[in-house]
Design an enzyme around this catalytic site. Structure first.
Site, PDB file in Angstrom:
ATOM      1  N   GLU A  36      34.863  43.227  31.163  1.00  0.00           N
ATOM      2  CA  GLU A  36      35.521  43.832  31.786  1.00  0.00           C
ATOM      3  C   GLU A  36      36.320  44.844  30.782  1.00  0.00           C
ATOM      4  OE1 GLU A  36      37.740  41.798  34.898  1.00  0.00           O
ATOM      5  OE2 GLU A  36      39.312  43.128  34.008  1.00  0.00           O
ATOM      6  N   GLU A  38      35.905  33.669  34.829  1.00  0.00           N
ATOM      7  CA  GLU A  38      35.832  34.721  34.340  1.00  0.00           C
ATOM      8  C   GLU A  38      36.729  34.756  33.236  1.00  0.00           C
ATOM      9  OE1 GLU A  38      35.879  37.732  37.622  1.00  0.00           O
ATOM     10  OE2 GLU A  38      37.034  39.533  35.671  1.00  0.00           O
ATOM     11  N   ASP A  68      39.566  33.945  37.837  1.00  0.00           N
ATOM     12  CA  ASP A  68      39.777  34.903  36.766  1.00  0.00           C
ATOM     13  C   ASP A  68      40.894  34.491  36.252  1.00  0.00           C
ATOM     14  OD1 ASP A  68      39.473  36.945  35.212  1.00  0.00           O
ATOM     15  OD2 ASP A  68      39.472  38.222  37.075  1.00  0.00           O
ATOM     16  N   LYS A 113      42.827  34.652  41.219  1.00  0.00           N
ATOM     17  CA  LYS A 113      42.680  34.463  39.591  1.00  0.00           C
ATOM     18  C   LYS A 113      43.640  32.876  39.153  1.00  0.00           C
ATOM     19  CE  LYS A 113      42.802  39.035  38.818  1.00  0.00           C
ATOM     20  NZ  LYS A 113      42.087  39.488  38.279  1.00  0.00           N
ATOM     21  N   GLU A 161      31.981  44.565  41.460  1.00  0.00           N
ATOM     22  CA  GLU A 161      33.512  44.231  42.477  1.00  0.00           C
ATOM     23  C   GLU A 161      33.343  44.733  43.616  1.00  0.00           C
ATOM     24  OE1 GLU A 161      36.162  43.719  39.641  1.00  0.00           O
ATOM     25  OE2 GLU A 161      37.766  42.639  40.349  1.00  0.00           O
ATOM     26  N   ASN A 212      40.657  50.586  37.634  1.00  0.00           N
ATOM     27  CA  ASN A 212      42.203  50.324  37.826  1.00  0.00           C
ATOM     28  C   ASN A 212      42.313  49.298  36.070  1.00  0.00           C
ATOM     29  OD1 ASN A 212      42.082  46.926  38.280  1.00  0.00           O
ATOM     30  ND2 ASN A 212      40.751  47.816  39.878  1.00  0.00           N
ATOM     31  N   LYS A 250      36.977  35.792  45.485  1.00  0.00           N
ATOM     32  CA  LYS A 250      37.691  35.618  43.648  1.00  0.00           C
ATOM     33  C   LYS A 250      38.896  35.784  43.906  1.00  0.00           C
ATOM     34  CE  LYS A 250      37.942  38.366  40.009  1.00  0.00           C
ATOM     35  NZ  LYS A 250      36.901  39.420  39.516  1.00  0.00           N
ATOM     36  N   HIS A 257      33.607  44.703  36.800  1.00  0.00           N
ATOM     37  CA  HIS A 257      34.374  45.463  37.521  1.00  0.00           C
ATOM     38  C   HIS A 257      35.055  46.647  37.476  1.00  0.00           C
ATOM     39  CE1 HIS A 257      38.586  46.910  36.220  1.00  0.00           C
ATOM     40  NE2 HIS A 257      39.309  45.929  36.021  1.00  0.00           N
ATOM     41  N   ASP A 275      32.918  47.874  32.710  1.00  0.00           N
ATOM     42  CA  ASP A 275      32.686  48.943  33.307  1.00  0.00           C
ATOM     43  C   ASP A 275      32.937  50.351  32.587  1.00  0.00           C
ATOM     44  OD1 ASP A 275      34.460  50.899  35.480  1.00  0.00           O
ATOM     45  OD2 ASP A 275      36.315  49.860  35.551  1.00  0.00           O
TER      46      ASP A 275
END
Ligand SMILES: [Mg+2]
Length: 388
Positions: free
Chosen positions: A264, A238, A212, A183, A340, A53, A181, A321, A291
């Site tokens: 990532e 992060e 993050d 945001k 992840e 993603n 996790k 990631h 990633d």
């Protein structure tokens, strides 16, 4: 032995969520099928891949450059010297012919997606799980099928509120995750601290929260957050600043004694090397999130792992990631620190084969040939549609 067709399709993975930088309401990915003339267990071998993603589908680049280069190549030039299998390194070099160095971005996603499908085909031709093939070719010979995973979520949803955040995080803990996790940076520091404290109250012994910022902060804001976050015992802090601002990361480190994570959005070995050279990352506590599905695939990721070793970093400091099975394979085969996972997002592409449960923060991978996509029914259905 040869590749007879490569098919690609752009698929929606939209979600009604946002992080500090983007919303995901129009997010897409590319799904790829590499069709070979090899038959295993009575079926033609088809390798599948997709990009994770955040970077959208890259079908135009594949159609215009990377797929034609492979289909126009002399088939034997893409094989191992003894002709017994496809050679991912030769395939990678063929895709990257007539490409200038530097400028890693969308191109690295297109190549990484095809590369994933190639590795799936290679392991199926060898008739073994990809983690086993990787352990034998590049690791110590023994894969560890038990892999640490953490639950990524805690996005800012419309109308979510603290109660909604608590419900979400509680559901991850109930499903066996030990690290969750959320945001930060999409609200004020004070509001983010309230949200963090609400989640911390849910955690039991041995359970941790990571946060993050998705590259949102300038140095001043990153330092303000570092000071505020220092009062909590977090799993990591992060991507505080822009992913290419190595000086910011290096200047931030002295302000935060806990673990930090980033990487990532670095899409080549060279970019990863610049982070290691100039980003002040600490091999005794920090985490690297490159990633492969966004950054030229596993052929390039192997170069990144070599670079890390040369610089005193263990592969166990890598937790990629993306939440896809390809990184689970690499983790199990080459000793990464984990992967992840997005328990409720980006389906059917993310997640684990059916029946795999998270137990105290770990999954145990089944013994399926290739990457194991065939073990996830909803995903495999999409793949079969593409393969026809
Ligand atoms: Mg992130």
């Amino acid at each position: 032995m040869k590749i007879i067709d490569i098919r690609e399709s752009t698929r929606p993975i939209k979600s009604n969520i946002r992080n500090a930088y983007i919303d995901f309401s129009k997010m897409t990915l590319s799904l790829v099928a590499v069709v070979t003339d090899v038959v295993r267990n009575g079926k033609p071998v088809i390798g599948y891949g997709f990009n994770s993603n955040g970077r959208y589908g890259q079908g135009a680049l594949m159609r215009e450059r990377f797929i034609p280069r492979l289909l126009e190549a002399e088939p034997a030039s893409l094989l191992e010297d003894d002709g017994s299998n496809l050679d991912p390194h030769k395939i990678w070099a063929t895709m990257m012919s007539n490409e200038k160095p530097g400028g890693h971005g969308e191109r690295s996603v297109a190549v990484g997606t095809i590369d994933m499908a190639v590795w799936d085909a290679v392991a199926k031709i060898a008739d073994k799980p990809l983690y086993q093939l990787l352990a034998e070719r590049y690791g110590n010979g023994t894969a560890n099928r038990k892999v640490f995973v953490y639950a990524a979520g805690g996005y800012y949803w419309p109308g979510q509120g603290i109660a909604g955040l608590e419900r979400e995080m509680r559901s991850y803990l109930d499903r066996g995750y030990s690290v969750v996790k959320k945001k930060i940076g999409g609200a004020s520091l004070a509001e983010d601290c309230q949200r963090i404290e609400a989640v911390l109250k849910l955690l039991g012994p041995g359970q941790k929260l990571a946060v993050d910022a998705n590259g949102r902060f300038d140095l001043k804001t990153a330092v303000s957050y570092a000071k505020a976050l220092s009062q909590y015992e977090l799993f990591w802090y992060e991507e505080a600043g822009d992913p290419l601002d190595y000086a910011l990361q290096a200047e931030l480190a002295p302000h935060y004694a806990g673990s930090m994570a980033t990487g990532e959005n670095l899409f080549s070995m060279q970019d990863a090397r610049n982070l290691i050279r100039y980003g002040g990352m600490r091999p005794d506590r920090d985490w690297l999130q490159f990633d492969c599905a966004l950054s030229y695939g596993l052929v390039e990721y192997l170069r990144t792992l070599d670079m890390l070793k040369e610089n005193g970093w263990s592969p166990s400091r890598c937790i990629p990631h993306g939440g896809h099975q390809m990184s689970l394979m690499i983790a199990a085969g080459l000793g990464l620190g984990g992967n992840e996972s997005y328990p409720d997002l980006f389906q059917p592409y993310g997640g684990f084969p059916d029946g795999v449960k998270v137990d105290n923060g770990y999954v145990t991978l089944p013994e399926l040939p290739g990457i194991g996509f065939e073990g996830k029914a909803d995903l495999y259905q999409e793949m079969q549609q593409l393969a026809g």
